[in-house]
Design an enzyme around this catalytic site. Sequence first.
Site, short mmCIF file in Angstrom:
data_model
loop_
_atom_site.label_atom_id
_atom_site.label_comp_id
_atom_site.label_asym_id
_atom_site.label_seq_id
_atom_site.Cartn_x
_atom_site.Cartn_y
_atom_site.Cartn_z
N CYS A 1 4.31 8.70 -32.73
CA CYS A 1 4.40 9.75 -31.71
C CYS A 1 3.03 10.22 -31.24
O CYS A 1 2.81 10.43 -30.04
CB CYS A 1 5.22 10.92 -32.23
SG CYS A 1 4.64 11.61 -33.81
N HIS B 1 3.47 17.97 -29.74
CA HIS B 1 2.15 17.77 -30.33
C HIS B 1 1.07 18.00 -29.29
O HIS B 1 1.28 17.80 -28.09
CB HIS B 1 2.00 16.33 -30.85
CG HIS B 1 2.85 16.00 -32.03
ND1 HIS B 1 3.55 16.93 -32.75
CD2 HIS B 1 3.09 14.80 -32.64
CE1 HIS B 1 4.19 16.33 -33.74
NE2 HIS B 1 3.92 15.04 -33.69
#
Length: 419
Positions: free
Chosen positions: A209, A324
Amino acid sequence: MLSAPAFVAPTGPARAAVVQGKVSILQQSSAATQSVQLPNGAAATMVAGAAVASMALASQRRNDKKPRASRKAQVAMAASKVGCVGIVGSSGAVGQEMLLCLEKRNFPTDRVRLFAKRAAGTTIKSEKFGDIVVEPFSIESAQECEICLLAVSGDFSLEMSPKITGGPLYTQVVDNSSAWRMDDNTPLVIPEINGEGRVSAPLVANPNCTTAIGAMALYPIHQKYKLKNVIMSTYQAASGAGAEGMAELENGLATWVKDGAVPKAEFFAHQLPFNVIPQIDKFQENGYTKEEMKVSWELKKIFGLSDDVKVSCTAVRVPTLRAHSESIVIETEEPINPDDVRELLRNSPGVKVVDEPSSLKYPMPLNATGQEDVEVGRIRQSIIFGDHGLEFFVSGDQLLRGAALNAVIIAEGAVKARA
């Protein structure tokens, strides 16, 4: 205007009010019924993302098996759509987002089947795909789907992915785990970057990710200016650790609001509320963690970087629930200018430039949550590398671009390749 997350609470009387309205993930999970209504949109809220992740997803199994057919016949049958897409590990956070992405993007399939061990037998109502009953996984059932999206552990994928691929429908696997990413014979794909000619492979690996989010901004820059060095620091949300990580953060904050103390960490190595943890995954012999090395290894493979290009990363878990962020410093072979890069990124797929410091607009996880595009901002000339360096900040929803969305876009390309 941004609204604060529900878990950001004041002290005193206001704290009690927050506690009264607070429902923990575990409470929601125990109260959940076996029939669940999917939200219409793909962008779940931050808190709901953790709550839904504890519920079961499901899939209706066909009573009639597809007959065996030749490869040419199967390709002809799949001219514009496929008969079935399967999601293995459908009850986890990523698996649920995969289903939401299939719905939101109107994926060209007649039906979806969902496979999960603990959620087997439960039902979910989907506006696009109807009532779906979750099934226990089996290779035979998975091979009744032309495409299987895997949101499972690396060990499970190592064992099962090669067995799922092929079969009567020439089933393709898109795997979200780390199991196959660095395998020489398995393409590691971000569709907008290196998808052409690779999405039709029997087994395709989804990148980490953190890698995927940073790559969306880095690749257009690399194409024009040629990367020489990349230094990345990450600020990774609890959702990167799955539903359990989100639940521990939210429940820890709720307990603090109620009792004034955070319970002992069970899932993370240390308390995450009101803290940051400069470790994600296991430490390696070189002092980096495996998460940090994944970024280095995977960017090199996806971009085709030479060994002369160095990529360094420090990965940190932070007490945000979802999305994130990354601070990235680059050195380039060619002279680079912030204004030119802003214009370059504005015209790059999957990227949204948010860079107006004068009006306090820059990437933030609150804004990136639920969004398909990666936000890029704080673009500035590097003090260290001068005309050959740039620094910027990115935020992206790692359950989407970093996982589910990337897998579904790969699958869309696979459908087109079958036509």
